[in-house]
Structures are given as structure tokens and as C-alpha cells.
Design a protein around this motif. Structure first.
Motif, PDB file in Angstrom:
ATOM      1  N   THR A 178      53.135 -99.351 -15.749  1.00 26.52           N
ATOM      2  CA  THR A 178      53.738-101.075 -15.665  1.00 26.52           C
ATOM      3  C   THR A 178      54.579-101.261 -14.520  1.00 26.52           C
ATOM      4  N   ARG A 211      55.854 -96.279 -18.978  1.00 27.10           N
ATOM      5  CA  ARG A 211      56.612 -97.141 -18.133  1.00 27.10           C
ATOM      6  C   ARG A 211      56.245 -97.144 -16.948  1.00 27.10           C
ATOM      7  N   ASP A 263      55.949-103.668 -21.728  1.00 26.58           N
ATOM      8  CA  ASP A 263      56.982-102.452 -21.665  1.00 26.58           C
ATOM      9  C   ASP A 263      57.806-102.724 -23.024  1.00 26.58           C
TER      10      ASP A 263
END
Length: 163
Positions: free
Chosen positions: A6, A3, A78
Motif C-alpha cells: 500500500t 504495508r 492499512d
């Protein structure tokens, strides 16, 4: 995918969009007012500057649409939906926006040339060409990614059907 990567890219999208917004809100109206004052004096070059300003504002719209689509694409990543038709659609819109920006700046090139000749500033033409090249590069890169992603989705759907 982690995560954090991103998140970094999402922050980068905002950092790319903020200066363009600042230019559109703060700098371009000031230039427009100066051109308007010269247009009242009968200066022909002011109308060329108005045309360039119109193209700059017009190119901001597909620019922000492309940034929004890139943000949506990162959200799909995601959510582990990177290999979906929604991702292909986002890349298609990014490609289209890149083509529109490319076309707008190609149209602006003769007007920028006139201003550069009048003001003796050849750097304006170089800046315009850099934007033309960057938008074309984004459009081509998005087209390649779109095609690869579509092929990966097709292969994945074939494998799902054979199992």
C-alpha cells in the motif's frame, strides 16, 4: 495485507498527481496567455482554446478528488477496514469522478478536433480519446469493485448474524 504494497501504491498516487499539477500550474497558464494575445487580435480559434483550457482545469478537480479517494481507500486497507461501507463510498466517488472526466472530455472532443484541424495535429484527438477511454475504464472498474465489495459486505453481515 503488507504495508509495503500500500505504501508503493500511495507513492504511485503522488507520482500520478504531480505531473498533472505541474501541467495545471506551469503549462496551461502559458497557453492561456498566448490564446489571450490571439483573442485580442480577433482570432476565433483563441476562444476555442479557452474552452479547452476551461475543460482541462475543470477535469483536474474530479481527478484530484478521485486520487484522494484512492488514497483514503489505501488507508482503509492499512487499517483492515477494507470491507466497510467507507470503502464502498470511496469507490462510488471514484466512479462518479471517472464519469465526470469522461463527460468533460467528450464535450471537449469537437473543440479539440477544431484545434487539430487548424494546427494539423491529429495526435491531439488521439490524446483526448485516450483520456476518454482511461476515465471510462476507471469508472467501470470502480463500479465493478464497488458492486463486489458491497456483495462481500452483505455476505459478511449475513454470516455474522447466523453465528
Amino acid at each position: 495485507m503488507e504495508r509495503g504494497s500500500t505504501t508503493f501504491l500511495k507513492i504511485a498516487i503522488f507520482l500520478i498527481g504531480a505531473p498533472v499539477l505541474a501541467i495545471c500550474v506551469l503549462l496551461l497558464p502559458k497557453i492561456a496567455m498566448e490564446a489571450f494575445e490571439h483573442a485580442q487580435d480577433g482570432a476565433q480559434l483563441a476562444y476555442v482554446v479557452f474552452t479547452i483550457l476551461f475543460i482541462l482545469y475543470a477535469s483536474a478537480v474530479p481527478f484530484y478528488i478521485a486520487l484522494f479517494q484512492a488514497f483514503k481507500l489505501l488507508n482503509y486497507i492499512d487499517k483492515n477496514e477494507a470491507f466497510s461501507q467507507m470503502s464502498v463510498d470511496a469507490l462510488t466517488k471514484i466512479k462518479t469522478c471517472g464519469k465526470i472526466i469522461f463527460g468533460l472530455y467528450i464535450v471537449a472532443l469537437p473543440f479539440v478536433y477544431l484545434v487539430a484541424e487548424w494546427d494539423d495535429a491529429p495526435g491531439l484527438i488521439v490524446i483526448n480519446l485516450v483520456i476518454v477511454g482511461a476515465s471510462l475504464l476507471v469508472a467501470v472498474f470502480a463500479a465493478v469493485l464497488q458492486r463486489l465489495l458491497q456483495q462481500a459486505i452483505n455476505i459478511k453481515s449475513e454470516n455474522d448474524l447466523t453465528v
